[in-house]
Motif scaffolding. Sequence first.
Motif, mmCIF file in Angstrom:
data_model
loop_
_atom_site.group_PDB
_atom_site.id
_atom_site.type_symbol
_atom_site.label_atom_id
_atom_site.label_comp_id
_atom_site.label_asym_id
_atom_site.label_seq_id
_atom_site.Cartn_x
_atom_site.Cartn_y
_atom_site.Cartn_z
ATOM 1 N N ARG A 136 25.706 -4.128 21.025
ATOM 2 C CA ARG A 136 26.984 -4.129 21.726
ATOM 3 C C ARG A 136 26.809 -3.683 23.163
ATOM 4 O O ARG A 136 25.882 -2.975 23.507
ATOM 5 C CB ARG A 136 27.983 -3.189 21.033
ATOM 6 N N SER A 178 25.307 -9.813 19.333
ATOM 7 C CA SER A 178 26.750 -9.863 19.589
ATOM 8 C C SER A 178 27.018 -10.991 20.569
ATOM 9 O O SER A 178 26.217 -11.234 21.476
ATOM 10 C CB SER A 178 27.246 -8.551 20.191
ATOM 11 N N GLU A 207 33.898 -13.970 11.198
ATOM 12 C CA GLU A 207 34.670 -14.054 9.964
ATOM 13 C C GLU A 207 33.993 -15.047 9.026
ATOM 14 O O GLU A 207 33.167 -15.842 9.445
ATOM 15 C CB GLU A 207 36.093 -14.534 10.264
ATOM 16 N N GLU A 255 34.013 -10.734 16.611
ATOM 17 C CA GLU A 255 33.756 -10.323 15.233
ATOM 18 C C GLU A 255 33.716 -11.573 14.369
ATOM 19 O O GLU A 255 34.684 -12.326 14.325
ATOM 20 C CB GLU A 255 34.847 -9.375 14.739
ATOM 21 N N TYR A 283 26.146 -19.314 13.330
ATOM 22 C CA TYR A 283 27.444 -18.968 13.909
ATOM 23 C C TYR A 283 28.062 -20.215 14.515
ATOM 24 O O TYR A 283 27.371 -21.078 15.056
ATOM 25 C CB TYR A 283 27.288 -17.941 15.032
#
Length: 158
Positions: A64, A48, A79, A77, A145
């Motif tokens: 988390r 996370s 996408e 979050e 990411y």
Amino acid sequence: SKWETDRGLPDVSLLLDLAEALGVGVAELLTGEYAVNHNRSANMKRVSFYVCRVCGNIIQAVGRGTYTCCVTLPPLEAEEPDAGHTLCVADSDGDLYVTVDHPMTKSHHLSFLAYVTSERVELLKLYPEGTAHGRFRRRGSGILYGYCNQDGLYSRKV
């Protein structure tokens, strides 16, 4: 006992020491909810990311958690990338060369790129007015990411 009977509250300066003595976090102490870790075998792909919207600090954790920097940080979050945030990947001498056609101005830029596999996380900090690309050592399948300071976190499997 005054706190428990609603007749008083502890001094704010004592909260950290009180939480430490009880073996809980300050957030747990104030909410009265004890957080239990049910994830005994962490997987790096469950990483996370948290970014402070005030100063831009980045926190990455396996799973988390509750984190605070200048403000309380919600987990990001991921996408699916849109046209302005497509993570383009090319193979370059055994490395992943990642580029993103994205503005890199002070007000709108990519803050970081990350490559996550089952055993490690590589994070590359990007800066405004720099370039929106990076190189990562290919370590098998994983997730890429990219974080835009205006539009959030995007991911792509590789």
